[in-house]
Scaffold this active site. Structure first.
Site, short mmCIF file in Angstrom:
data_model
loop_
_atom_site.label_atom_id
_atom_site.label_comp_id
_atom_site.label_asym_id
_atom_site.label_seq_id
_atom_site.Cartn_x
_atom_site.Cartn_y
_atom_site.Cartn_z
N HIS A 46 0.70 -1.36 0.09
CA HIS A 46 -0.09 -0.19 0.08
C HIS A 46 0.86 1.32 0.12
O HIS A 46 0.30 2.49 0.37
CB HIS A 46 -0.91 -0.09 1.10
CG HIS A 46 -1.86 -1.22 1.29
ND1 HIS A 46 -3.17 -1.21 0.62
CD2 HIS A 46 -1.73 -2.41 1.68
CE1 HIS A 46 -3.62 -2.48 1.00
NE2 HIS A 46 -2.62 -2.99 1.50
N HIS A 50 -1.05 3.06 -5.36
CA HIS A 50 -1.26 1.76 -5.01
C HIS A 50 -2.82 1.52 -5.51
O HIS A 50 -3.74 2.34 -5.46
CB HIS A 50 -0.84 1.17 -3.88
CG HIS A 50 -1.75 1.63 -2.82
ND1 HIS A 50 -1.48 2.83 -2.05
CD2 HIS A 50 -2.82 1.03 -1.84
CE1 HIS A 50 -2.27 3.10 -1.02
NE2 HIS A 50 -3.44 2.14 -1.20
N ASP A 52 -6.17 -0.84 -4.30
CA ASP A 52 -6.40 -2.04 -3.25
C ASP A 52 -7.41 -2.75 -4.07
O ASP A 52 -8.23 -2.45 -4.83
CB ASP A 52 -7.40 -1.21 -2.31
CG ASP A 52 -6.37 -0.49 -1.17
OD1 ASP A 52 -5.49 -0.54 -1.29
OD2 ASP A 52 -7.19 0.14 -0.58
N HIS A 56 -8.44 -6.90 0.24
CA HIS A 56 -7.93 -6.08 1.25
C HIS A 56 -8.84 -5.92 2.44
O HIS A 56 -8.50 -6.11 3.45
CB HIS A 56 -7.80 -4.58 0.66
CG HIS A 56 -7.22 -3.64 1.65
ND1 HIS A 56 -6.25 -3.73 2.51
CD2 HIS A 56 -7.41 -2.18 1.66
CE1 HIS A 56 -6.00 -2.86 3.24
NE2 HIS A 56 -6.57 -1.73 2.68
N HIS A 144 -14.40 1.29 2.11
CA HIS A 144 -13.62 0.37 1.55
C HIS A 144 -14.39 -0.75 1.37
O HIS A 144 -14.49 -1.56 0.28
CB HIS A 144 -12.35 -0.09 2.43
CG HIS A 144 -11.26 0.84 2.25
ND1 HIS A 144 -10.94 1.98 3.00
CD2 HIS A 144 -10.16 0.74 1.24
CE1 HIS A 144 -9.71 2.36 2.57
NE2 HIS A 144 -9.31 1.71 1.48
N GLU A 156 -5.38 4.54 -4.63
CA GLU A 156 -5.10 5.62 -3.76
C GLU A 156 -3.62 6.09 -3.80
O GLU A 156 -2.64 5.42 -4.29
CB GLU A 156 -5.15 4.93 -2.22
CG GLU A 156 -6.59 4.38 -1.93
CD GLU A 156 -6.76 3.64 -0.66
OE1 GLU A 156 -7.78 3.73 0.13
OE2 GLU A 156 -5.86 2.80 -0.27
#
Length: 192
Positions: A46, A50, A52, A56, A144, A156
């Site tokens: 992360h 990066h 996700d 995650h 998330h 992100e």
């Protein structure tokens, strides 16, 4: 065609609080008589810019290597947004159906669970932010889970400083890392 690199540099980016600091280790150096330059590196999945993957936050979610690569290339809209966005904010912004949405907020644009739900219902296939996390510091988990539970990957740590709000084509492929919940990416916006 204009290319805008929207990636943060891996080793100089501030790590998310509690994450390990990325580092590069020099193994061989030509200036010291070695035949080649060679280095290794260590980084959290992360770190910097990066992606996700669902794994995650979703126990049986897809890992980075299981995701459809078509999600990471295609039409994209950059919007200016600051603060904590709600579902009503997303409804007002009317994101494009089936596209990708990037939030440019100087590292200060976050989603609530209702905003993430509204995006999932809108048909968006990828959401990104220039903040270190899509969720506000006091509520990271809910947005998330809402997005990743709907199979929507999250970018992100973008650097959107040179990207004006508007339409682009995004290319942001993750590394092929079997079983990983996230991956560094090299993200680029293309404007014709």
């Amino acid at each position: 065609m204009e290319l805008i690199d929207v990636t943060r540099e891996l080793f100089s980016s501030q790590p998310y609080p509690g994450d390990p600091v990325p580092r590069r280790d020099i193994v061989r150096r030509m200036d010291l008589g070695d035949a080649c330059n060679l280095s290794g590196f260590y980084a959290c999945c992360h770190s910097a810019t990066h992606l996700d993957a669902p794994l995650h936050f979703i126990p049986d979610g897809d890992s980075v290597d299981q995701m459809d690569l078509s999600l990471f290339i295609g039409p994209c809209t950059v919007i200016a947004a600051e603060g904590i966005l709600t579902g009503a904010d997303i409804d007002r912004l009317a994101p494009p159906q089936g596209g990708r949405l990037l939030l440019k907020g100087g590292g200060e644009a976050y989603l609530t669970q209702s905003a993430a739900f509204a995006l999932a219902q809108s048909g968006i296939v990828l959401v990104g932010t220039d903040a270190q996390s899509i969720g506000a510091p006091n509520d990271e988990e809910a947005p998330h889970k809402e997005l990743l539970g709907a199979g929507i990957p999250i970018l992100e740590g973008l650097n959107l400083s040179l990207a004006e709000p508007g339409g682009y084509r995004l290319i942001a492929f993750p590394l092929l890392m079997s079983g990983a919940e996230a991956s560094p990416v090299r993200a680029v916006l293309i404007r014709d």
